[in-house]
Design an enzyme around this catalytic site. Structure first.
Site, short mmCIF file in Angstrom:
data_model
loop_
_atom_site.label_atom_id
_atom_site.label_comp_id
_atom_site.label_asym_id
_atom_site.label_seq_id
_atom_site.Cartn_x
_atom_site.Cartn_y
_atom_site.Cartn_z
N HIS A 203 30.74 -28.08 -2.16
CA HIS A 203 30.01 -26.87 -2.33
C HIS A 203 29.31 -26.70 -3.40
O HIS A 203 29.60 -26.94 -4.39
CB HIS A 203 30.94 -25.37 -2.09
N CYS A 204 28.08 -26.46 -3.42
CA CYS A 204 27.06 -26.52 -4.67
C CYS A 204 26.68 -25.47 -5.00
O CYS A 204 25.97 -24.69 -4.30
CB CYS A 204 25.75 -27.62 -4.28
N PRO A 205 27.17 -24.80 -6.51
CA PRO A 205 26.72 -23.30 -6.66
C PRO A 205 25.07 -23.42 -7.01
O PRO A 205 24.37 -22.37 -6.90
CB PRO A 205 27.22 -23.34 -8.04
N ASN B 176 23.94 -22.65 -3.79
CA ASN B 176 24.71 -21.38 -3.41
C ASN B 176 25.00 -21.66 -1.77
O ASN B 176 24.96 -20.92 -0.96
CB ASN B 176 24.14 -20.05 -3.63
N ASN B 177 25.36 -22.82 -1.36
CA ASN B 177 25.62 -23.22 -0.17
C ASN B 177 26.34 -24.63 -0.05
O ASN B 177 26.57 -25.37 -1.34
CB ASN B 177 24.20 -23.79 0.66
#
Ligand SMILES: [Zn+2]
Ligand SMILES: [Zn+2]
Length: 275
Positions: free
Chosen positions: A133-135, A138-139
Site C-alpha cells: 500500500h503506497c501512501p 493513496n492506493n
C-alpha cells in the site's frame, strides 16, 4: 472503477508530491530558464517544453495510479456460510473449476480470494497480486495499477534528473538579470532547494523502482517476499520478458511508459468452485 482511500497520510503525501512538482516547475522556468541567456534562444523554449512534458506525463501516470482499481477482489454476491472462519477454524481452500487454481478464504473480508491476492489493512479489502500500500498514491499497488505506479516513479526520476541538467546549464551560462544582488541571492536559494528536492525524490524513486523491477523479475510481490522470508521457494521458470509483459501489457516496448494508454484489464472471472 475509480477508487479513493480516506487515509489522512495518503492525502498528505499527495499534497507534498504536487507542492514539490509545482515548486520545481516554478524554479526551473522562472528562476533558471527565464533569467539566463537560454531565454534569448530557442533552447529556453525547448528545455521548458521538455520539462513540462515530463511533468504532464508524471501527473497523468499519478492520477491513473491513484484512481485506478488496483485489483480489489469483489465480495460474494450470494450468501456463503463463513461460520467456520468466525469460530477460528480454517476453511478449506476451494479449487476453481475454470482456472484450476486454489482460492483461499480471507477472514477479514469473509470472501474467497484468488491465489496471490492479499488483504490490505488500509483499503480493508483483498487486492489481486498486492505489492504494497503506497501512501504516495493513496492506493494499493496491485495487478491492475502497477504499470501506472512504475510510470509515475519513472517520470519523477526523469523530472529530478532534468531539473539538475537545466540547473547546470543555467548556472554555467550568463545571467543578465543577476546584476541585482537580491535577484541573485533569491536565485541561489531557489536553486539549492531545487537540488535538495531533486536528490531526495530522485534517489527515493530510484530505490523503489529497483525494488519493483527486481520483484517483477523474481515473480514475487513485496508482500510475498515478506511472507516467504525464511522459506525455500522455487525460482520462476518464466522469462523476464513474459514477466514484464504481464505488468506492462502486450504492446510494443515504447508503449510501456506512455501513461495515456489504458491497460487491457484481464476480465475478472467469477469462480466456479468444486465444493
Ligand atoms: Zn481481505
Ligand atoms: Zn491498500
Amino acid at each position: 472503477m475509480v477508487t479513493c482511500r480516506d487515509d489522512p497520510c495518503g492525502f498528505v503525501c499527495i499534497i507534498i508530491t504536487y507542492c514539490a512538482v509545482l515548486y520545481a516547475d516554478y524554479v526551473v522556468v522562472n528562476w533558471l530558464i527565464i533569467p539566463s541567456s537560454m531565454s534569448s534562444s530557442l533552447w529556453g523554449a525547448f528545455h521548458a517544453l521538455i520539462f513540462n512534458t515530463i511533468v504532464l506525463c508524471l501527473t497523468v501516470a499519478h492520477f491513473r495510479a491513484v484512481l485506478s482499481d488496483p485489483g480489489i477482489v469483489p465480495l460474494p454476491t450470494a450468501a456463503i456460510d463463513f461460520s467456520d472462519v468466525r469460530t477460528g477454524q480454517p476453511m478449506k481452500s476451494r479449487i476453481d473449476r475454470v482456472s484450476g487454481q486454489s482460492w483461499t478464504v480471507c477472514q477479514k473480508c469473509e470472501a474467497y480470494r484468488p491465489p496471490r491476492a492479499h488483504h490490505c489493512r488500509i483499503c480493508r479489502r483483498c487486492v489481486r497480486k498486492m505489492d504494497h500500500h503506497c501512501p504516495w498514491i493513496n492506493n494499493c499497488v496491485g495487478e491492475f495499477n502497477q504499470k501506472y505506479f512504475i510510470q509515475f516513479l519513472f517520470y519523477v526520476g526523469m523530472a529530478s534528473l532534468y531539473s539538475i541538467i537545466v540547473l547546470i546549464i543555467a548556472w554555467s551560462g550568463e545571467c543578465p538579470s543577476c546584476k541585482d544582488m537580491d535577484e541573485k541571492n533569491a536565485r541561489i536559494a531557489h536553486s539549492i532547494v531545487l537540488v535538495v528536492i531533486s536528490l531526495l525524490f530522485g534517489l527515493f524513486v530510484a530505490a523503489i523502482g529497483c525494488d519493483q523491477i527486481s520483484a517483477i523479475f523474481e515473480d514475487e510481490t513485496l508482500v510475498e517476499q515478506v511472507k516467504n522470508r525464511g522459506h525455500q521457494r522455487t525460482a520462476t521458470q518464466r522469462t523476464k520478458m513474459d514477466l514484464l509483459r504481464e505488468v506492462f501489457g502486450n504492446g510494443p516496448m515504447w508503449y510501456w511508459m506512455i501513461p495515456c494508454r489504458s491497460t487491457q484489464y484481464r476480465r475478472f472471472i467469477p469462480p466456479s468452485f468444486n465444493v
